[in-house]
Scaffold this active site. Structure first.
Site, PDB file in Angstrom:
ATOM      1  N   ASP A   1      91.294   4.091  70.216  1.00 43.67           N
ATOM      2  CA  ASP A   1      90.716   5.372  69.814  1.00 43.67           C
ATOM      3  C   ASP A   1      91.774   6.379  69.380  1.00 43.67           C
ATOM      4  O   ASP A   1      91.578   7.584  69.508  1.00 43.67           O
ATOM      5  CB  ASP A   1      89.883   5.939  70.970  1.00 43.67           C
ATOM      6  CG  ASP A   1      88.970   7.082  70.531  1.00 43.67           C
ATOM      7  OD1 ASP A   1      88.616   7.119  69.350  1.00 43.67           O
ATOM      8  OD2 ASP A   1      88.632   7.921  71.376  1.00 43.67           O
TER       9      ASP A   1
ATOM     10  N   CYS B   1      62.356   2.082  69.434  1.00 42.04           N
ATOM     11  CA  CYS B   1      62.752   3.095  70.428  1.00 42.04           C
ATOM     12  C   CYS B   1      63.425   4.299  69.759  1.00 42.04           C
ATOM     13  O   CYS B   1      64.248   4.145  68.854  1.00 42.04           O
ATOM     14  CB  CYS B   1      63.704   2.463  71.442  1.00 42.04           C
ATOM     15  SG  CYS B   1      64.288   3.606  72.718  1.00 42.04           S
TER      16      CYS B   1
ATOM     17  N   CYS C   1      78.771  15.287  76.438  1.00 39.41           N
ATOM     18  CA  CYS C   1      77.341  15.158  76.706  1.00 39.41           C
ATOM     19  C   CYS C   1      77.009  13.673  76.736  1.00 39.41           C
ATOM     20  O   CYS C   1      77.471  12.909  75.889  1.00 39.41           O
ATOM     21  CB  CYS C   1      76.534  15.873  75.629  1.00 39.41           C
ATOM     22  SG  CYS C   1      74.737  15.715  75.813  1.00 39.41           S
TER      23      CYS C   1
ATOM     24  N   CYS D   1      72.208  11.104  75.105  1.00 39.72           N
ATOM     25  CA  CYS D   1      71.736  10.016  74.242  1.00 39.72           C
ATOM     26  C   CYS D   1      72.171   8.650  74.767  1.00 39.72           C
ATOM     27  O   CYS D   1      71.512   7.636  74.513  1.00 39.72           O
ATOM     28  CB  CYS D   1      72.196  10.219  72.797  1.00 39.72           C
ATOM     29  SG  CYS D   1      73.987  10.184  72.553  1.00 39.72           S
TER      30      CYS D   1
END
Length: 371
Positions: free
Chosen positions: A129, A186, A236, A239
């Site tokens: 990353d 979904c 966050c 999701c």
């Protein structure tokens, strides 16, 4: 060769291993181009600067022939959605509640890389990353998971909770079978987003994403999204947490990824009087350290404003004189949520004459006229 590499990778500490070609599919390239051209990457200009190398791994390293994709489980001990109801406490993203995963995974990649060099005489480069690598599409090609409608990787074995690392190598390794998309009909991840950051399935508008706003965004958080942030002060997980595939997830066995006691729903008040030195000391070795004290306090003050807790008022008032305009502006907004208009007018009268920053003055105007 593949089985020997898998075995060695697991001995080093990786939970999943896959092998991918050193290519990125046309669909993934098109998604990247659309993301950048729409401006949905916000202030992440490094994505646009390195777009060519993201599209083609050979632009990053011409000698690469195969990519070994490694995954490490960081599954939490409890569903992070439960933390959202603790309004006077800080909700920190699961991945940032302890050690910086970059450090741990990089060390493991280097260990595996040394073994590969010794065993097969290959050249290689390791990434976690920190380079222009489209790691989620490549992980999909390696059979580790698929990019869900929230654009994050989903694993059938670990749900949403995998850190990724890659080894680019000169070895010719037969790729694994790519993973198929199992999202079906979904929409959980799309519908749960508090700031509506997904314009369409498989499309993220980062400028509306709480993770982007609390970590990557350097300026003032837009007023219209502040109420939706709740008590989220760094990242966050919404999701990720609502994905049905998490029924197969398991708690990480890596102690460095389990929540530190002082970062597991800490009291928001514990951050309000924190100077730069204390911030650096408290978050040494944590990914939180990279955003700096001022942006961190900006996030904390938004959460304080959303708490509806009068006990924070005195601590916030003290920050109206903070050296950082980012902090002063956020403190004004928080007070506008916690005190009545009469008190805001009084505070404005005692501070505005000496305020040199236009954005802070605008925050005072909004607090008095619109708040």
């Amino acid at each position: 060769m593949k089985e020997r590499i898998r075995q060695s990778a697991r001995e080093v500490g990786f939970d999943v291993v896959g092998f991918a070609p050193a290519t990125v599919g046309a669909r993934e390239q098109a998604r990247l181009d659309a993301f950048l051209s729409s401006g949905q990457h916000g202030e992440m200009n490094w994505m646009a600067r390195n777009a060519e190398r993201r599209r083609d791994p050979h632009r990053l390293w011409p000698d690469v022939r195969s990519v070994i994709v490694l995954g490490t489980n960081y599954g939490p001990a409890a569903n992070p959605m439960c933390n959202l109801e603790a309004h006077d406490r800080a909700n920190i993203s699961v991945y940032a509640r302890n050690r910086d995963y970059h450090d741990l995974i990089r060390k493991r990649l280097k260990r595996l890389g040394r073994w590969l060099t010794d065993q097969f005489g290959c050249d290689l480069k390791v990434f976690v990353d920190t380079a222009p690598v489209l790691e989620k599409p490549i992980a999909g090609q390696a059979g580790i998971g698929w990019q869900g409608k929230h654009t994050n990787l989903v694993s059938r074995d670990y749900g949403s909770w995998l850190f990724l690392g890659e080894i680019f190598t000169t070895l010719e390794i037969k790729p694994d079978v790519p993973e198929k998309d199992h999202c079906g009909a979904c929409r959980n991840c799309l519908d749960i987003c508090p700031t509506k950051a997904f314009p369409t399935p498989y499309t993220l508008d980062a400028t509306r994403c709480i993770s982007y706003l609390t970590i990557e965004h350097k300026g003032h958080i837009p007023i219209e999204v502040r109420p939706a942030m709740g008590n989220r002060i760094y990242g966050c997980d919404d999701c990720l947490a609502v994905c049905p595939w998490n029924k197969f997830a398991r708690v990480t066995n890596e102690a460095g990824f389990l929540a530190r006691g002082d970062l597991d729903l800490p009291d928001l008040a514990s951050f309000l009087n924190m100077d730069d030195q204390e911030f650096r000391k408290r978050f040494k070795g944590s990914p939180i350290k990279r955003i700096g004290r001022d942006r961190f306090l900006r996030n904390v003050l938004v959460a304080v404003g959303n708490s509806a807790e009068p006990k924070f008022i005195l601590g916030v008032e003290a920050l109206l004189c903070d050296p950082s305009p980012l902090v002063r502006a956020a403190a004004i907004w928080a007070l506008g949520c916690l005190v009545d208009r009469c008190r805001i007018v009084q505070l404005r009268e005692s501070h505005v004459s000496e305020e040199p920053d236009r954005s802070v003055l605008n925050e005072w105007r909004w607090a008095v006229e619109e708040g």
